[in-house]
Motif scaffolding. Structure first.
Motif, mmCIF file in Angstrom:
data_model
loop_
_atom_site.group_PDB
_atom_site.id
_atom_site.type_symbol
_atom_site.label_atom_id
_atom_site.label_comp_id
_atom_site.label_asym_id
_atom_site.label_seq_id
_atom_site.Cartn_x
_atom_site.Cartn_y
_atom_site.Cartn_z
ATOM 1 N N HIS A 180 40.585 46.427 51.095
ATOM 2 C CA HIS A 180 40.006 47.672 50.568
ATOM 3 C C HIS A 180 40.001 47.576 48.991
ATOM 4 O O HIS A 180 39.167 48.090 48.202
ATOM 5 N N ARG A 181 41.209 47.315 48.599
ATOM 6 C CA ARG A 181 41.245 47.700 47.170
ATOM 7 C C ARG A 181 40.659 46.565 46.367
ATOM 8 O O ARG A 181 39.955 47.021 45.620
ATOM 9 N N ARG A 182 40.252 45.540 46.701
ATOM 10 C CA ARG A 182 39.524 44.285 45.971
ATOM 11 C C ARG A 182 38.114 44.936 46.463
ATOM 12 O O ARG A 182 37.545 44.589 45.277
ATOM 13 N N LEU A 183 37.487 45.290 47.412
ATOM 14 C CA LEU A 183 36.203 45.629 47.430
ATOM 15 C C LEU A 183 35.734 46.778 46.794
ATOM 16 O O LEU A 183 34.617 47.095 46.437
ATOM 17 N N GLY A 184 36.746 47.858 46.840
ATOM 18 C CA GLY A 184 36.310 49.095 46.444
ATOM 19 C C GLY A 184 35.455 50.039 47.020
ATOM 20 O O GLY A 184 34.788 51.049 46.715
#
Ligand code: ATP
Length: 364
Positions: A180-184
């Motif tokens: 989630h953090r990587r994809l935003g």
């Protein structure tokens, strides 16, 4: 932008209002967890966002576009199901690439994108296998890959971890948070597991009986529950809840619960039919010899008998039957409360103990 606005969304199945006029703003990039007991309507709400269930009333707005009545594939959202819903006769590669082939993307693009996603999810070595040749965790990653491959504006997930064993579930929680953090991107995630909600969510929406009870960060909903339902749903064991009355006496607010007076704050107030809430970890066990004055000037005291002990490893939970005050109640066992803390708590089955709680940890 992939904000999702839910406006008065309602779904009735006959006389059952599975979802009852929910208003909710999901911000772009949120990891919003829909949390609640079985049957509270969370799956139905998610399926209305996905386009799999048609609402009885209300609207779904994705990035300022009304998508309420659009078919699922025109919505720019991807759904990950609890059952994974993989095609058993297709390889991992073809399962992941399926949405792109269905959208008639050029072959070379599909191949490149599948490789990219497979690398991201560490599925490179498994592209030729069929779903039945994979472990539960690997299947779950393929289902995730099939959602990722389309690069949707929002991911919708319905209990995607519930078929994994406890250890893998913990590991996958961490992976999902990192993803989630990587994809935003915006994640909307359904679960009845409060640990999943507390550990992964940027915001939690608590549902009960088709209604939205509270929305907030995990810390907000845990520390400041807006209703008795939320207080009693979160925590393990959940918050102790006791019927109480509130009265002003000698310049203090006195809360009476389980027959005991707790002078808590300066001020005056009179209220009947109040519920007193104290988290198990906020009750402190007093050593048997502690005099009333040693408990701290402001600490409120309860006393009772130990009826149960649970060893949780590093922590321990004690169950107590509170004393019931008054001559008529002599010998009667009162309300049960739980106390939780580092092991050993210093409790013995059958022993009488006193508990204190700091006024700032008392909820009304
Ligand atoms: P669970 O965690 O058990 O999956 P949930 O919170 O996801 O529960 P929903 O599946 O949304 O709950 O169901 C909400 C209510 O709507 C329940 O009372 C359920 O029985 C009812 N319901 C759901 N789908 C249908 C349907 N197709 N027909 C009739 N009633 C339904």
């Amino acid at each position: 932008m992939a904000s999702i606005r839910i406006e008065g969304l309602t779904k009735a199945f006959g006389a059952t209002r599975a979802v009852d006029e929910i208003w909710l703003d999901i911000t772009d990039g949120d990891f919003l967890v829909l949390l609640g007991p079985s049957g509270c309507g969370k799956t139905t709400l998610l399926r209305m966002i996905a386009g799999l269930v048609e609402p009885t009333a209300g609207r779904v707005i994705l990035a300022d576009r009304d998508i309420t009545y659009l078919p699922p594939r025109e919505r720019d959202v991807a759904m990950v199901f609890q059952s994974y819903a993989l095609y058993p006769h297709l390889s991992v590669e073809r399962n992941i690439g399926f949405p792109l082939r269905a959208a008639r993307r050029p072959k070379a693009e599909v191949a490149a994108r599948v490789r990219e996603v497979a690398t991201q999810l560490e599925l490179d070595g498994l592209l030729g296998r069929r779903p039945r040749e994979l472990s539960g965790g690997q299947r779950q990653r393929v289902a995730l890959g099939r959602a990722l491959v389309r690069d949707p504006a929002a991911f919708l997930m319905d209990e995607p971890l519930s078929n994994l064993d406890a250890k893998l579930r913990t590991a996958t929680r961490t992976e999902l948070t990192a993803l989630h953090r990587r994809l935003g991107s915006t994640f909307v995630y359904v679960t009845h597991d409060q640990v999943e909600a507390m550990t992964m969510a940027t915001r939690v929406a608590l549902l009960d009986g088709g209604r939205l009870e509270q929305v907030g960060t995990p810390t907000e909903v845990y520390d400041r529950p807006a209703s008795v339902f939320v207080a009693g749903f979160l925590g393990s064991p959940p918050m102790n809840l006791l019927p109480a009355t509130v009265a002003g006496r000698d310049g203090r607010v006195v809360v009476t619960a389980a027959g005991v007076d707790l002078p808590l704050w300066p001020g005056t107030a009179d209220r009947q039919g109040v519920t007193l809430g104290i988290r198990p970890e906020h009750l402190r066990v007093l050593p048997a010899h502690t005099a009333a004055d040693d408990a701290g000037a402001d600490a409120a005291r309860l006393s009772g008998t130990v009826t149960g002990l649970e060893n949780l490893g590093s922590e321990e939970v004690g169950w107590l039957a509170l004393d019931t005050a008054g001559p008529s109640a002599a010998g009667a066992r009162g309300a049960a409360v739980a106390v939780r803390g580092p092991r050993p708590l210093g409790l013995t089955l059958g022993a009488r103990v006193s508990l204190t709680v700091a006024p700032e940890h008392v909820h009304l």
